[in-house]
Design a protein around this motif. Sequence first.
Motif, PDB file in Angstrom:
ATOM      1  N   THR A   1       0.258  -7.032  -2.027  1.00  0.00           N
ATOM      2  CA  THR A   1      -0.514  -7.319  -0.824  1.00  0.00           C
ATOM      3  C   THR A   1      -2.001  -7.197  -1.170  1.00  0.00           C
ATOM      4  O   THR A   1      -2.369  -6.711  -2.246  1.00  0.00           O
ATOM      5  CB  THR A   1      -0.181  -6.324   0.310  1.00  0.00           C
ATOM      6  OG1 THR A   1      -0.479  -5.016  -0.160  1.00  0.00           O
ATOM      7  CG2 THR A   1       1.269  -6.433   0.732  1.00  0.00           C
ATOM      8  N   ARG A   2      -2.833  -7.616  -0.232  1.00  0.00           N
ATOM      9  CA  ARG A   2      -4.267  -7.587  -0.515  1.00  0.00           C
ATOM     10  C   ARG A   2      -4.775  -6.168  -0.726  1.00  0.00           C
ATOM     11  O   ARG A   2      -5.617  -5.918  -1.591  1.00  0.00           O
ATOM     12  CB  ARG A   2      -5.057  -8.257   0.620  1.00  0.00           C
ATOM     13  CG  ARG A   2      -6.508  -8.453   0.219  1.00  0.00           C
ATOM     14  CD  ARG A   2      -7.263  -9.284   1.222  1.00  0.00           C
ATOM     15  NE  ARG A   2      -7.845  -8.447   2.268  1.00  0.00           N
ATOM     16  CZ  ARG A   2      -8.694  -8.902   3.180  1.00  0.00           C
ATOM     17  NH1 ARG A   2      -9.043 -10.170   3.185  1.00  0.00           N
ATOM     18  NH2 ARG A   2      -9.170  -8.103   4.091  1.00  0.00           N
ATOM     19  N   THR A   3      -4.230  -5.234   0.056  1.00  0.00           N
ATOM     20  CA  THR A   3      -4.721  -3.850  -0.071  1.00  0.00           C
ATOM     21  C   THR A   3      -4.467  -3.318  -1.488  1.00  0.00           C
ATOM     22  O   THR A   3      -5.294  -2.592  -2.032  1.00  0.00           O
ATOM     23  CB  THR A   3      -4.041  -2.928   0.969  1.00  0.00           C
ATOM     24  OG1 THR A   3      -2.659  -3.217   0.992  1.00  0.00           O
ATOM     25  CG2 THR A   3      -4.594  -3.127   2.341  1.00  0.00           C
ATOM     26  N   GLN A  24      -1.915 -11.402  -5.695  1.00  0.00           N
ATOM     27  CA  GLN A  24      -1.969 -11.332  -4.222  1.00  0.00           C
ATOM     28  C   GLN A  24      -1.221 -12.483  -3.558  1.00  0.00           C
ATOM     29  O   GLN A  24      -1.480 -13.657  -3.824  1.00  0.00           O
ATOM     30  CB  GLN A  24      -3.413 -11.325  -3.739  1.00  0.00           C
ATOM     31  CG  GLN A  24      -3.518 -11.147  -2.226  1.00  0.00           C
ATOM     32  CD  GLN A  24      -4.960 -11.068  -1.771  1.00  0.00           C
ATOM     33  OE1 GLN A  24      -5.789 -10.441  -2.423  1.00  0.00           O
ATOM     34  NE2 GLN A  24      -5.245 -11.703  -0.652  1.00  0.00           N
ATOM     35  N   ILE A  25      -0.327 -12.102  -2.667  1.00  0.00           N
ATOM     36  CA  ILE A  25       0.440 -13.085  -1.887  1.00  0.00           C
ATOM     37  C   ILE A  25      -0.110 -13.099  -0.468  1.00  0.00           C
ATOM     38  O   ILE A  25      -0.347 -12.032   0.105  1.00  0.00           O
ATOM     39  CB  ILE A  25       1.937 -12.694  -1.855  1.00  0.00           C
ATOM     40  CG1 ILE A  25       2.529 -12.708  -3.269  1.00  0.00           C
ATOM     41  CG2 ILE A  25       2.724 -13.613  -0.927  1.00  0.00           C
ATOM     42  CD1 ILE A  25       3.927 -12.094  -3.347  1.00  0.00           C
ATOM     43  N   SER A  45       3.729  -3.533   5.069  1.00  0.00           N
ATOM     44  CA  SER A  45       3.928  -3.476   6.528  1.00  0.00           C
ATOM     45  C   SER A  45       4.328  -4.833   7.105  1.00  0.00           C
ATOM     46  O   SER A  45       5.049  -4.909   8.084  1.00  0.00           O
ATOM     47  CB  SER A  45       2.655  -2.978   7.216  1.00  0.00           C
ATOM     48  OG  SER A  45       1.574  -3.874   6.967  1.00  0.00           O
ATOM     49  N   GLN A  82      -2.396 -15.215   2.878  1.00  0.00           N
ATOM     50  CA  GLN A  82      -3.365 -16.211   3.353  1.00  0.00           C
ATOM     51  C   GLN A  82      -4.471 -16.466   2.346  1.00  0.00           C
ATOM     52  O   GLN A  82      -4.865 -17.594   2.115  1.00  0.00           O
ATOM     53  CB  GLN A  82      -3.977 -15.725   4.669  1.00  0.00           C
ATOM     54  CG  GLN A  82      -4.868 -16.752   5.327  1.00  0.00           C
ATOM     55  CD  GLN A  82      -5.629 -16.149   6.496  1.00  0.00           C
ATOM     56  OE1 GLN A  82      -5.258 -15.117   7.029  1.00  0.00           O
ATOM     57  NE2 GLN A  82      -6.703 -16.787   6.888  1.00  0.00           N
ATOM     58  N   THR A  83      -4.980 -15.402   1.752  1.00  0.00           N
ATOM     59  CA  THR A  83      -6.061 -15.573   0.777  1.00  0.00           C
ATOM     60  C   THR A  83      -5.565 -15.360  -0.649  1.00  0.00           C
ATOM     61  O   THR A  83      -6.354 -15.184  -1.566  1.00  0.00           O
ATOM     62  CB  THR A  83      -7.231 -14.619   1.101  1.00  0.00           C
ATOM     63  OG1 THR A  83      -6.692 -13.347   1.481  1.00  0.00           O
ATOM     64  CG2 THR A  83      -8.068 -15.154   2.229  1.00  0.00           C
ATOM     65  N   ASP A 110       9.144   2.623   5.065  1.00  0.00           N
ATOM     66  CA  ASP A 110       9.543   3.870   5.740  1.00  0.00           C
ATOM     67  C   ASP A 110       9.342   3.808   7.255  1.00  0.00           C
ATOM     68  O   ASP A 110       9.581   4.793   7.946  1.00  0.00           O
ATOM     69  CB  ASP A 110       8.791   5.065   5.136  1.00  0.00           C
ATOM     70  CG  ASP A 110       7.287   5.014   5.399  1.00  0.00           C
ATOM     71  OD1 ASP A 110       6.818   4.054   6.028  1.00  0.00           O
ATOM     72  OD2 ASP A 110       6.582   5.947   4.955  1.00  0.00           O
ATOM     73  N   TYR A 146       0.831  -1.215   0.000  1.00  0.00           N
ATOM     74  CA  TYR A 146       0.000   0.000   0.000  1.00  0.00           C
ATOM     75  C   TYR A 146       0.860   1.258   0.000  1.00  0.00           C
ATOM     76  O   TYR A 146       0.441   2.316  -0.468  1.00  0.00           O
ATOM     77  CB  TYR A 146      -0.920  -0.030   1.226  1.00  0.00           C
ATOM     78  CG  TYR A 146      -2.072   0.926   1.161  1.00  0.00           C
ATOM     79  CD1 TYR A 146      -3.073   0.767   0.202  1.00  0.00           C
ATOM     80  CD2 TYR A 146      -2.163   1.989   2.054  1.00  0.00           C
ATOM     81  CE1 TYR A 146      -4.133   1.657   0.129  1.00  0.00           C
ATOM     82  CE2 TYR A 146      -3.223   2.880   2.005  1.00  0.00           C
ATOM     83  CZ  TYR A 146      -4.202   2.710   1.036  1.00  0.00           C
ATOM     84  OH  TYR A 146      -5.254   3.589   0.968  1.00  0.00           O
ATOM     85  N   ASP A 186      11.877   6.124   1.934  1.00  0.00           N
ATOM     86  CA  ASP A 186      10.835   6.240   0.908  1.00  0.00           C
ATOM     87  C   ASP A 186      11.190   5.355  -0.292  1.00  0.00           C
ATOM     88  O   ASP A 186      12.233   5.555  -0.934  1.00  0.00           O
ATOM     89  CB  ASP A 186      10.741   7.714   0.489  1.00  0.00           C
ATOM     90  CG  ASP A 186       9.610   7.953  -0.503  1.00  0.00           C
ATOM     91  OD1 ASP A 186       9.046   6.970  -1.020  1.00  0.00           O
ATOM     92  OD2 ASP A 186       9.300   9.128  -0.757  1.00  0.00           O
ATOM     93  N   LEU A 187      10.311   4.402  -0.583  1.00  0.00           N
ATOM     94  CA  LEU A 187      10.599   3.460  -1.672  1.00  0.00           C
ATOM     95  C   LEU A 187      10.763   4.188  -3.006  1.00  0.00           C
ATOM     96  O   LEU A 187      11.489   3.729  -3.890  1.00  0.00           O
ATOM     97  CB  LEU A 187       9.493   2.397  -1.762  1.00  0.00           C
ATOM     98  CG  LEU A 187       8.106   2.823  -2.244  1.00  0.00           C
ATOM     99  CD1 LEU A 187       7.921   2.579  -3.738  1.00  0.00           C
ATOM    100  CD2 LEU A 187       7.039   2.065  -1.475  1.00  0.00           C
ATOM    101  N   HIS A 241      -1.189 -12.005   7.745  1.00  0.00           N
ATOM    102  CA  HIS A 241      -1.966 -12.531   6.618  1.00  0.00           C
ATOM    103  C   HIS A 241      -1.147 -12.508   5.335  1.00  0.00           C
ATOM    104  O   HIS A 241      -1.395 -13.272   4.420  1.00  0.00           O
ATOM    105  CB  HIS A 241      -3.229 -11.695   6.407  1.00  0.00           C
ATOM    106  CG  HIS A 241      -4.092 -11.596   7.622  1.00  0.00           C
ATOM    107  ND1 HIS A 241      -4.192 -10.467   8.396  1.00  0.00           N
ATOM    108  CD2 HIS A 241      -4.875 -12.524   8.213  1.00  0.00           C
ATOM    109  CE1 HIS A 241      -5.010 -10.674   9.401  1.00  0.00           C
ATOM    110  NE2 HIS A 241      -5.430 -11.918   9.330  1.00  0.00           N
ATOM    111  N   HIS A 242      -0.194 -11.595   5.271  1.00  0.00           N
ATOM    112  CA  HIS A 242       0.671 -11.525   4.086  1.00  0.00           C
ATOM    113  C   HIS A 242       1.912 -12.404   4.255  1.00  0.00           C
ATOM    114  O   HIS A 242       2.243 -13.209   3.389  1.00  0.00           O
ATOM    115  CB  HIS A 242       1.095 -10.071   3.822  1.00  0.00           C
ATOM    116  CG  HIS A 242       2.019  -9.943   2.654  1.00  0.00           C
ATOM    117  ND1 HIS A 242       1.579 -10.060   1.354  1.00  0.00           N
ATOM    118  CD2 HIS A 242       3.364  -9.770   2.579  1.00  0.00           C
ATOM    119  CE1 HIS A 242       2.609  -9.949   0.523  1.00  0.00           C
ATOM    120  NE2 HIS A 242       3.696  -9.769   1.251  1.00  0.00           N
ATOM    121  N   GLY A 279       6.998  -0.979   0.433  1.00  0.00           N
ATOM    122  CA  GLY A 279       5.806  -0.362   1.025  1.00  0.00           C
ATOM    123  C   GLY A 279       4.835  -1.378   1.579  1.00  0.00           C
ATOM    124  O   GLY A 279       3.623  -1.204   1.496  1.00  0.00           O
TER     125      GLY A 279
END
Length: 328
Positions: A245-247, A259-260, A278, A262-263, A298, A222, A315-316, A282-283, A276
């Motif tokens: 990520t899911r977001t 998406q990497i 966290s 759990q789901t 960051d 994200y 900052d990426l 779940h990820h 970026g």
Amino acid sequence: MSEKFANPVLVIVDHVGNETEGFTLTEPSKHLLKVARTLTDSDVWALALNPSPQMGALGECGVSKVFVPDLAGRSPRVSAVVAECAIAATEIQPPAPISAILCLSNYRGREVASILGAHFESGAATDVTALAVKDGQLVAHKSVLGGQWETTFTIPRGLPIAAVRPGAGQAPEVKPVATPGVVPLNVRFSSVTDAISVISSEELHAEGPTLTEAAVVVCAGYGTDGDLDAVNDLAEKLGAAVGATRTVCDEGWLPRTAQIGQTGVSVAPKLYISAGVSGAVHHTCGIAGAERIVAIVDDEEAPIVQIADLSIIGDLQEIIPAALAELG
Ligand SMILES: Cc1cc2nc3c(=O)[nH]c(=O)nc-3n(C[C@H](O)[C@H](O)[C@H](O)COP(=O)(O)OP(=O)(O)OC[C@H]3O[C@@H](n4cnc5c(N)ncnc54)[C@H](O)[C@@H]3O)c2cc1C
């Protein structure tokens, strides 16, 4: 010294490719064959689902016998087709008792495992993260509740079936087999299996390596704020697959197939670079098989920093261009 089975372990393996260009054993399958080697004092056998398995690679992974079924035009993408091939492999004459059947825990593998568990009236463990043998039984580990709990369980009845997450489990160096034997299988497919047929299948991401096969994965989080240029540039430079990520997928910045977690899918690259991200459980439960983790984030308090081999705090959008400039 850890306990092992006395009879062979059968592994259902995946290849990529086609008859014209040839078939290549996938990296997750190679890994799973080596995991199987740790479970038995006897042989590791493979069930291949194409007419020309990569025998050299199978031999290097310690496989002594390869079952090659005649699918007679059926698609190996149909779980019931694969399951009935595995059942046929257990019925070869003279009978050779098999200690366990392993497959990869992907969309098809989970279904295959359930069909086999029901057929053998034993049980199937899916999303397995580690395997061992104890008191003559297969012991499986899996993380549940978003990766916050690790459970250990066994299948005490009949032939145990385990669908193992790609890249999960210890895979030591194995003694190669120079010339694995080939066993053609004539499978009597059931009418239930023939009730499903694949009409068409097309690869959606023809460019770059597949996420679950890639040696390097760059994962967008994200923190990219939807600007994926830096992530894509880094992936292109490293020949990496792009994950998310899911977001990121929820926002529509990348397709759900990226998406990497759990789901989403599990990945087992040699190098996983997050940008970026966290590092929510779940990820991170989807990157347990990664050999090296590099985090670009960051926030030095982010959970991903706790599990990363190397964290670059900042900052990426500045760090990645600087890294690309270094790489030339
Ligand atoms: C049942 C369930 C299943 C789930 N399944 C999944 C799943 O399969 N996969 C998955 O990924 N998530 C899954 N989630 C969601 C998961 O809990 C997290 O919400 C999600 O992983 C967070 O994604 P993120 O790290 O991209 O975003 P965030 O948590 O918002 O993290 C963004 C990070 O980027 C940092 N950042 C911001 N700007 C920059 C910048 N310019 N440079 C560098 N760093 C920056 C921030 O400090 C932060 O650390 C699931 C949740 C539930 C409840």
